[in-house]
Motif scaffolding. Structure first.
Motif, PDB file in Angstrom:
ATOM      1  N   UNK A 159      10.551  16.985   9.805  1.00 49.58           N
ATOM      2  CA  UNK A 159      11.344  17.790   8.874  1.00 49.58           C
ATOM      3  C   UNK A 159      10.934  17.574   7.420  1.00 49.58           C
ATOM      4  N   UNK A 160      10.698  16.291   7.061  1.00 50.27           N
ATOM      5  CA  UNK A 160      10.554  16.008   5.627  1.00 50.27           C
ATOM      6  C   UNK A 160       9.102  15.900   5.166  1.00 50.27           C
ATOM      7  N   UNK A 161       8.143  16.133   6.039  1.00 52.62           N
ATOM      8  CA  UNK A 161       6.755  16.093   5.593  1.00 52.62           C
ATOM      9  C   UNK A 161       5.921  15.162   6.436  1.00 52.62           C
ATOM     10  N   UNK A 162       5.010  15.734   7.234  1.00 50.85           N
ATOM     11  CA  UNK A 162       4.165  14.912   8.105  1.00 50.85           C
ATOM     12  C   UNK A 162       3.194  14.101   7.262  1.00 50.85           C
ATOM     13  N   UNK A 163       2.949  12.886   7.703  1.00 57.39           N
ATOM     14  CA  UNK A 163       1.994  12.050   6.995  1.00 57.39           C
ATOM     15  C   UNK A 163       2.558  11.420   5.742  1.00 57.39           C
ATOM     16  N   UNK A 164       3.874  11.473   5.565  1.00 60.11           N
ATOM     17  CA  UNK A 164       4.501  10.829   4.407  1.00 60.11           C
ATOM     18  C   UNK A 164       5.377   9.674   4.882  1.00 60.11           C
ATOM     19  N   UNK A 165       5.393   8.593   4.125  1.00 60.76           N
ATOM     20  CA  UNK A 165       6.364   7.549   4.474  1.00 60.76           C
ATOM     21  C   UNK A 165       7.779   8.059   4.205  1.00 60.76           C
ATOM     22  N   UNK A 166       8.676   7.758   5.112  1.00 57.87           N
ATOM     23  CA  UNK A 166      10.034   8.285   5.022  1.00 57.87           C
ATOM     24  C   UNK A 166      10.957   7.286   4.323  1.00 57.87           C
ATOM     25  N   UNK A 167      11.924   7.790   3.595  1.00 56.31           N
ATOM     26  CA  UNK A 167      12.931   6.916   2.991  1.00 56.31           C
ATOM     27  C   UNK A 167      14.034   6.638   4.014  1.00 56.31           C
ATOM     28  N   UNK A 168      14.887   5.693   3.689  1.00 56.80           N
ATOM     29  CA  UNK A 168      15.968   5.347   4.602  1.00 56.80           C
ATOM     30  C   UNK A 168      16.841   6.546   4.920  1.00 56.80           C
ATOM     31  N   UNK A 169      17.126   7.346   3.915  1.00 57.54           N
ATOM     32  CA  UNK A 169      17.977   8.505   4.120  1.00 57.54           C
ATOM     33  C   UNK A 169      17.339   9.486   5.095  1.00 57.54           C
ATOM     34  N   UNK A 170      16.003   9.666   4.954  1.00 53.49           N
ATOM     35  CA  UNK A 170      15.313  10.593   5.849  1.00 53.49           C
ATOM     36  C   UNK A 170      15.267  10.052   7.263  1.00 53.49           C
ATOM     37  N   UNK A 171      15.065   8.735   7.393  1.00 49.74           N
ATOM     38  CA  UNK A 171      15.040   8.140   8.731  1.00 49.74           C
ATOM     39  C   UNK A 171      16.412   8.293   9.379  1.00 49.74           C
ATOM     40  N   UNK A 172      17.457   8.157   8.573  1.00 46.14           N
ATOM     41  CA  UNK A 172      18.807   8.340   9.115  1.00 46.14           C
ATOM     42  C   UNK A 172      18.944   9.720   9.753  1.00 46.14           C
ATOM     43  N   UNK A 184       0.545   7.581   8.948  1.00 41.21           N
ATOM     44  CA  UNK A 184       1.343   6.578   8.232  1.00 41.21           C
ATOM     45  C   UNK A 184       1.471   5.362   9.129  1.00 41.21           C
ATOM     46  N   UNK A 185       0.886   4.256   8.693  1.00 39.57           N
ATOM     47  CA  UNK A 185       0.927   3.058   9.531  1.00 39.57           C
ATOM     48  C   UNK A 185       2.183   2.245   9.266  1.00 39.57           C
ATOM     49  N   UNK A 186       2.557   1.497  10.269  1.00 31.43           N
ATOM     50  CA  UNK A 186       3.715   0.621  10.111  1.00 31.43           C
ATOM     51  C   UNK A 186       3.305  -0.690   9.468  1.00 31.43           C
ATOM     52  N   UNK A 187       4.133  -1.178   8.568  1.00 29.63           N
ATOM     53  CA  UNK A 187       3.933  -2.531   8.086  1.00 29.63           C
ATOM     54  C   UNK A 187       5.249  -3.254   8.307  1.00 29.63           C
ATOM     55  N   UNK A 188       5.169  -4.555   8.347  1.00 24.29           N
ATOM     56  CA  UNK A 188       6.396  -5.301   8.601  1.00 24.29           C
ATOM     57  C   UNK A 188       6.317  -6.681   8.000  1.00 24.29           C
ATOM     58  N   UNK A 189       7.403  -7.358   7.979  1.00 25.02           N
ATOM     59  CA  UNK A 189       7.422  -8.736   7.505  1.00 25.02           C
ATOM     60  C   UNK A 189       8.543  -9.445   8.211  1.00 25.02           C
ATOM     61  N   UNK A 190       8.280 -10.694   8.597  1.00 32.89           N
ATOM     62  CA  UNK A 190       9.319 -11.416   9.305  1.00 32.89           C
ATOM     63  C   UNK A 190      10.171 -12.186   8.325  1.00 32.89           C
ATOM     64  N   UNK A 198       0.832  -1.191   0.000  1.00 32.24           N
ATOM     65  CA  UNK A 198       0.000   0.000   0.000  1.00 32.24           C
ATOM     66  C   UNK A 198       0.865   1.238   0.000  1.00 32.24           C
ATOM     67  N   UNK A 199       0.259   2.355  -0.296  1.00 33.25           N
ATOM     68  CA  UNK A 199       1.031   3.566  -0.511  1.00 33.25           C
ATOM     69  C   UNK A 199       1.504   4.203   0.789  1.00 33.25           C
ATOM     70  N   UNK A 200       0.594   4.389   1.753  1.00 34.96           N
ATOM     71  CA  UNK A 200       0.965   5.173   2.936  1.00 34.96           C
ATOM     72  C   UNK A 200       1.384   4.271   4.078  1.00 34.96           C
ATOM     73  N   UNK A 201       2.504   3.647   3.871  1.00 33.14           N
ATOM     74  CA  UNK A 201       2.990   2.706   4.880  1.00 33.14           C
ATOM     75  C   UNK A 201       4.441   2.965   5.140  1.00 33.14           C
ATOM     76  N   UNK A 202       4.841   2.674   6.359  1.00 34.10           N
ATOM     77  CA  UNK A 202       6.256   2.741   6.677  1.00 34.10           C
ATOM     78  C   UNK A 202       6.695   1.312   6.942  1.00 34.10           C
TER      79      UNK A 202
END
Lengths: 358, 445
Positions: free
Chosen positions: B344-357, B72-78, B28-32
């Motif tokens: 910093x980079x936009x509320x409600x947007x999924x963040x990229x690895x660089x932004x999370x860093x 932005x909801x979290x998704x995960x996979x084991x 889905x689109x709006x997921x972290x």
């Protein structure tokens, strides 16, 4: 039908002695090489390069090394991971201390150091055989790891004993993408497989097999026992050493000595047992079985629970994978105790007769 | 017939593998996406299942209670790594492209896998959090921009242990002429504290004796006989897995007092002491999180996750255990870093690895923030920066009373300058070997 050799006449000794005497085999190998060298680099993604293909090739090379010793020369060894460790740590040290050395030279020196240690630990093979020899090579496994852990020189006095492989630069071109590392690994593994295949058809290879089949008889017909056995250890360790160097430089990048523990030696041994003892093809099949099958099972299990919406507890799922993997090993060993390579040989024979079996 | 069977198996595999791939592609689109590459089988499964249980439950709680971070909801996979480096690399490669922005942060939960991924995360621009394990000198963010050994490293840990021993003796000057024995797991993990202990031994004048225990460590009589001969004032136990339990039993056999044994945080969970039974009583271990289910954050997980019939832990009694709570710490840091990045980079947007860093690097969780998170006293406050990827260094010491871990001390801070100097020297050597130019932190925004 597919393997019909009728109409393929050999009119010279060279033709009679070539590696792949059947035309279909030659076409098949050529197609495989084109696939590996051209099609795969153009189509595969990073996941395939760095998680599937590169480790598969590296472990195939290690299995090939062990197969030369165990499969062809009949000397059981449990020191494979130690020889890989020597290759990795020595290639690192050569690069570190002799910066002018080209990377392929470092790999070769890593392999030669492993070969030297292999010869030393091969000495007991002159007196003892079979399982007893395996135990003697076990000493090599523990001694080498102990030495790498204890002697700071090997890891350039890193506080944790971990080494980080240097950049791979060949003729001014830096190989830093997974695809480039895959191609380097593939080139080395192809050349070394070809060398092994030829070696086993030569006088040396035949001497190995004579020693394996009956060493007393081999000695009687004039094969020098010490020379042959130690040569087998040296060549085998060289292959494992180069595999270890590739493991550090092309696959993981940073390795700790623990990565080369006894468990890895056993895994390589299982590869040749399942793939086929005394077969070059078997090394590849065995490596694919041991390295890739668990990953495939993992993907399948994930896919099944996802598609059917069954929520299976992850721990049970992981355990089921291990159970299935174990069962498959037993299944294949019962179906064909001589390994997957023998299955291919049987298939080839059937294809030759098809569609009119006797 | 034989071949048909094998062929059938092959077709079945291929079909299933195809399903697995197509299932992974539909995101889905709006997921972290935060992957859970851990281990649920094998000898280290108690650690892996507990920590990832806590991490996944915490993210689930944020999804259910707050609707994710700003929607932005979290998704995960084991993915099962079996604590094996090759499988860990495979899981990493498999998970890094999933989700709309790829894997936003990696928790390898194994020092070996951490080492294997250091080069790869920098190339892929995915931050890796190695919370309380991994490569110590990666705390120098100028050399390792994408690796975060957050809260505390092994060297800080060893320094804090010496400090604690010093306080117990009545001052650091009392350490002179004393003897400390390090019993360590013979691996990269166990070798980490050697340098710092030797340096501190020289500084304070105590004697350090190192005794190695071969993996997995279920035979330790020889080692503890050496301890009996040396009669050290304290024993530092640097173990992992079954080695810890065996060490406690062996110590009891030679009559070494358990309250003089101080364990590293990977030797201080319920799973380490319970199998040892009564002989574990009095044993002291360090930890950067405490146990207990009475914290508001754990209660929130029980209310929003377990009360609805969800949740990772099958054995509910493990909620609030050391490992589970450590997983919650992983969760808190991950969620807060992503929240910071969104600011910093936009509320409600999924963040990229660089932004999370960037988010992790600017993470500042002080006492007030901890209180708001419901984790006061649960974990130490921390403030990460471009140069300092550790951020805290604080640990508590806890004692096993036979039923639970009782906290003995407040947060103890090691000699951070001593540790930092060593980290910078080691990182500089690494940078030189690899030809890395140091990042200029004054230019980071």
């Amino acid at each position: 039908m597919f393997y019909r050799e009728s109409g393929q006449f050999k009119s010279s000794y060279a033709e009679d002695q070539q590696i792949f005497p059947i035309r279909q085999d030659r076409i098949g190998i050529a197609a495989l090489l084109v696939l590996a060298f051209v099609v795969v680099p153009l189509t595969a993604d990073q996941y395939w390069f760095s998680a599937i293909l590169t480790p598969f090739l590296i472990f195939s090379l290690a299995a090939l090394g062990l197969n030369i010793l165990t499969g062809y020369a009949g000397q059981l060894s449990l020191g494979t991971a130690a020889f890989m460790a020597i290759g990795a740590f020595m290639a690192y040290n050569v690069e570190l201390r002799l910066p002018w050395m080209p990377i392929l030279g470092s790999f070769a020196i890593g392999g030669l150091c492993a070969a030297a240690v292999g010869v030393v630990f091969g000495l007991p093979s002159l007196r003892i055989k079979g399982f007893y020899l395996a135990v003697a090579t076990l000493a090599c496994q523990f001694f080498v790891l102990w030495a790498i852990n204890r002697i700071g020189w090997f890891s350039n006095n890193s506080s944790s004993g971990v080494i980080t492989a240097q950049k791979i630069v060949i003729a001014g071109y830096t190989l830093d993408t997974p695809a480039a590392k895959y191609l380097l690994t593939l080139a080395i593994v192809t050349l070394m497989s070809l060398a092994a295949k030829n070696l086993m058809r030569s006088e040396t290879g035949r001497a190995f097999m004579a020693v394996r089949d009956m060493d007393v008889a081999a000695e009687v017909v004039g094969i020098r026992m010490m020379h042959t056995k130690l040569l087998a250890f040296a060549i085998s360790s060289f292959y494992c050493g180069v595999a270890g160097a590739l493991f550090a430089f092309c696959y993981l990048g940073t390795v700790e000595p623990e990565a080369f523990n006894l468990d890895l030696s056993f895994r390589v041994l299982f590869m040749i047992i399942i793939g086929g003892v005394g077969s070059i093809l078997g090394c590849y099949l065995g490596s694919a079985f041991i390295i890739l099958l668990p990953i495939l099972l993992n993907l399948v299990a994930g896919g099944v629970s996802h598609t059917f919406g069954v929520e299976i507890n992850h721990a049970s799922l992981s355990n089921i994978e291990l159970i299935v993997f174990g069962s498959l090993i037993i299944f294949f060993l019962i179906v064909e105790p001589h390994g997957l390579a023998r299955l291919w040989q049987i298939a080839k024979e059937k294809l030759r007769l098809w569609p009119f079996p006797h | 017939m034989k071949r048909n069977m094998i062929g059938g198996l092959g077709v079945a595999f291929a079909a299933c593998a195809a399903m697995a791939f197509s299932a992974g592609a539909a995101a889905q689109a709006k997921e972290q996406f935060v992957p859970a590459n851990g281990y649920w089988v094998g000898p280290y499964a108690p650690g892996g299942s507990g920590i990832f249980g806590g991490l996944i439950d915490y993210m689930q709680m944020i999804n259910d209670r707050d609707g994710g971070i700003n929607g932005v909801k979290f998704s995960g996979g084991k993915c099962e790594t079996e604590y094996n480096n090759a499988r860990g690399v495979e899981c990493y490669e498999r998970s890094k492209k999933k989700g709309p922005t790829g894997a936003s942060v990696i928790h390898p939960l194994s020092t070996g896998i951490t080492y294997s991924l250091i080069d790869k995360v920098a190339a892929d621009k995915i931050p890796m959090i190695s919370l309380g394990y991994g490569r110590t000198d990666a705390a120098d963010g100028r050399v390792f921009p994408y690796v975060f050994p957050l809260i505390t490293t092994y060297w800080s840990q060893a320094a804090a242990m010496v400090k604690y021993i010093g306080t117990k003796m009545g001052g650091m000057d009392k350490l002179k002429g004393k003897k400390i024995t390090l019993i360590y797991h013979d691996s990269a993990f166990g070798k980490e504290p050697h340098g710092i202990l030797q340096d501190m031994g020289k500084q304070y004048g105590f004697d350090v004796q190192m005794i190695a225990v071969a993996h997995p460590g279920n035979e330790q009589q020889a080692q503890w006989l050496q301890v009996r001969q040396a009669k050290p004032d304290y024993v530092i136990l640097w173990g992992w897995g079954v080695m810890n339990t065996v060490a406690l039993k062996a110590a009891a056999k030679i009559g070494y007092p358990r309250d003089k044994i101080i364990g590293v945080w990977w030797a201080g969970a319920e799973e380490d002491v319970l199998p040892a039974g009564d002989v574990a009583k009095g044993y002291i271990a360090a930890g950067f999180n405490v146990s207990g289910a009475n914290f508001p954050v754990i209660k929130a997980i029980q209310k929003h996750v377990y009360a609805k019939g969800k949740g990772e832990m099958e054995d509910k009694s493990r909620i609030g255990s050391i490992y589970y709570n450590r997983g919650v710490v992983h969760g808190i840091l991950t969620v807060e870093a992503i929240r910071k990045a969104q600011e910093r980079f936009g509320k409600g947007q999924p963040m990229t690895g660089e932004q999370v860093r960037w988010g992790i690097e600017n993470l500042n969780i002080d006492a007030a923030a901890l209180k708001k998170l419901g984790a006061e006293g649960f974990m130490p406050p921390l403030k990460v920066s471009c140069a300092d990827h550790e951020g805290s260094g604080l640990v508590k010491f806890q004692q096993w009373d036979g039923k639970a871990w009782k906290v003995l001390t407040d947060w103890i801070e090691p000699d951070r300058k001593l540790v930092r100097d060593k980290i910078e020297a080691s990182a500089a050597q690494y940078a030189k070997e690899k030809g890395i130019t140091l990042r200029d932190c004054s230019k980071e925004k």
